[in-house]
Design a protein around this motif. Structure first.
Motif, mmCIF file in Angstrom:
data_model
loop_
_atom_site.group_PDB
_atom_site.id
_atom_site.type_symbol
_atom_site.label_atom_id
_atom_site.label_comp_id
_atom_site.label_asym_id
_atom_site.label_seq_id
_atom_site.Cartn_x
_atom_site.Cartn_y
_atom_site.Cartn_z
ATOM 1 N N LEU B 58 0.827 -1.206 0.000
ATOM 2 C CA LEU B 58 0.000 0.000 0.000
ATOM 3 C C LEU B 58 0.863 1.259 0.000
ATOM 4 O O LEU B 58 1.726 1.425 0.857
ATOM 5 C CB LEU B 58 -0.880 0.004 1.256
ATOM 6 N N LEU B 59 0.625 2.139 -0.953
ATOM 7 C CA LEU B 59 1.286 3.452 -0.967
ATOM 8 C C LEU B 59 0.235 4.563 -0.959
ATOM 9 O O LEU B 59 -0.907 4.357 -1.392
ATOM 10 C CB LEU B 59 2.169 3.608 -2.205
ATOM 11 N N CYS B 60 0.657 5.734 -0.453
ATOM 12 C CA CYS B 60 -0.222 6.902 -0.377
ATOM 13 C C CYS B 60 0.390 8.045 -1.184
ATOM 14 O O CYS B 60 1.584 8.328 -1.062
ATOM 15 C CB CYS B 60 -0.369 7.367 1.075
ATOM 16 N N LYS B 61 -0.442 8.705 -1.976
ATOM 17 C CA LYS B 61 -0.006 9.884 -2.734
ATOM 18 C C LYS B 61 -0.177 11.094 -1.830
ATOM 19 O O LYS B 61 -1.300 11.395 -1.396
ATOM 20 C CB LYS B 61 -0.843 10.014 -4.004
ATOM 21 N N PRO B 66 6.160 18.510 2.505
ATOM 22 C CA PRO B 66 6.913 18.485 1.252
ATOM 23 C C PRO B 66 6.549 17.266 0.397
ATOM 24 O O PRO B 66 5.951 16.333 0.893
ATOM 25 C CB PRO B 66 8.367 18.362 1.745
ATOM 26 N N ARG B 67 6.931 17.339 -0.888
ATOM 27 C CA ARG B 67 6.763 16.217 -1.810
ATOM 28 C C ARG B 67 5.296 15.913 -2.112
ATOM 29 O O ARG B 67 4.920 14.764 -2.288
ATOM 30 C CB ARG B 67 7.463 14.939 -1.276
ATOM 31 N N LEU B 70 3.792 13.069 -4.635
ATOM 32 C CA LEU B 70 4.645 11.883 -4.725
ATOM 33 C C LEU B 70 4.112 10.805 -3.780
ATOM 34 O O LEU B 70 3.305 11.066 -2.890
ATOM 35 C CB LEU B 70 6.100 12.235 -4.413
ATOM 36 N N TRP B 71 4.588 9.576 -4.000
ATOM 37 C CA TRP B 71 4.074 8.423 -3.267
ATOM 38 C C TRP B 71 4.930 8.089 -2.046
ATOM 39 O O TRP B 71 6.156 8.155 -2.104
ATOM 40 C CB TRP B 71 3.996 7.204 -4.187
ATOM 41 N N THR B 72 4.265 7.673 -0.974
ATOM 42 C CA THR B 72 4.970 7.354 0.263
ATOM 43 C C THR B 72 4.312 6.169 0.954
ATOM 44 O O THR B 72 3.168 5.818 0.658
ATOM 45 C CB THR B 72 4.967 8.578 1.209
ATOM 46 N N GLN B 151 8.775 8.109 -8.556
ATOM 47 C CA GLN B 151 7.860 9.093 -7.966
ATOM 48 C C GLN B 151 7.663 8.835 -6.479
ATOM 49 O O GLN B 151 6.583 9.088 -5.935
ATOM 50 C CB GLN B 151 6.504 9.046 -8.677
ATOM 51 N N LEU B 152 8.703 8.308 -5.826
ATOM 52 C CA LEU B 152 8.624 8.095 -4.376
ATOM 53 C C LEU B 152 9.062 9.373 -3.657
ATOM 54 O O LEU B 152 9.972 10.075 -4.100
ATOM 55 C CB LEU B 152 9.504 6.922 -3.953
#
Lengths: 181, 181
Positions: B58-61, B66-67, B70-72, B151-152
């Motif tokens: 699972l990633l969150c945009k 900051p950023r 981007l995905w985290t 795009q991380l």
């Protein structure tokens, strides 16, 4: 309890703060009544080592409060600009004057009640030369059966020592994560 | 650089501070010119999870700077009164609305340049229900070959994902400690 709600004035402009929940937040934060600066308060890391020499472990008798006169592993607050390992090594030099090589991250102990995380590395001593700093009355090596269990300064030190001797006996050192109530 | 030397006024009395080395210390600290209060500045912990569902992560945009965009991995600053695990779980709920079970401490990544330590847990998702909070534009599951590597948002996220897929391939999850330059 951890020292929260101690921020009475703004670090930027010096005006009074009030504890309020900022927009898009869900906790009260010290917020400046003049410039609006929000002051966050977060847990601190205490970093240290289990320095060992053969079958002995190095402990330091504290020369400062809290727990002055009780025994501890070398440890202290992590500083800006350093890693956990660098902080642990620095504290080992400052408190005991010991020359060590850090081996591995060994315990990660949450002490939520006081807003701290204690992280200890295992550390092989290069020699038995010690030069305790001003925070230490005495530094010396203890075999397992000599450890002053009833005169240890902190529960995180006790738990780290217990894991160390248990892991040494089974011949494998793991990473131990736990909460201290 | 980490935000040091920002304390211009005393939190206790509001008077101006000056950076000085206190007695028995070896670093400059913001010290009140009126009441003498010493203000320490220390690293912060960022705590989060690698939530997984089968072979997907699972990633969150990010919807905040900051950023932004981007995905985290779900993560944020550890709060007073919680453990690393409790903070990691809280961030996973706040940012993704995911229901997870934390498995183990997985990465401990020093980002000394910004005065942070990032700690991630592996987390098994109970289901695929998601409810992203205001800090997240979108939350979704990615197979390894779908991860948006370019795009991380953060290097600690990249490194944690790399360890996750490598450990999953070898069939054993360890604890990874590293410094991010």
């Amino acid at each position: 309890m951890f020292a929260t709600r101690r921020i009475q004035h703004c670090r930027v402009c010096g005006a009074r703060t009030e504890y309020r929940v900022p927009p898009d937040d869900n906790r009260e934060r010290a917020t400046c009544t003049a410039c609006g600066e929000i002051h966050y308060e977060n847990p601190l890391n205490v970093v240290g080592t289990v320095p060992f020499w053969g079958d002995q472990v190095l402990l330091c008798k504290r020369n400062i409060e809290p727990r002055r006169g009780l025994w501890t592993l070398p440890a202290g607050f992590m500083e800006l600009g350093e890693s956990v390992a660098e902080g642990a090594l620095r504290e080992t030099v400052e408190e005991a004057g010991a020359q060590v090589e850090l081996l591995q991250l060994f315990t990660v102990l949450n002490v939520a009640r006081v807003g701290q995380v204690h992280l200890f590395y295992t550390a092989r001593m290069h020699n038995t030369t010690l030069a305790p700093g001003p925070e230490t009355m005495e530094a010396r090596l203890f075999r397992q059966d000599e450890i002053p269990w009833d005169q240890l300064a902190f529960r995180t030190v006790r738990q780290t020592l217990e894991h160390f001797f248990a892991d040494r006996q089974r011949g494998h050192f793991g990473v131990h994560v736990a909460d201290i109530a």
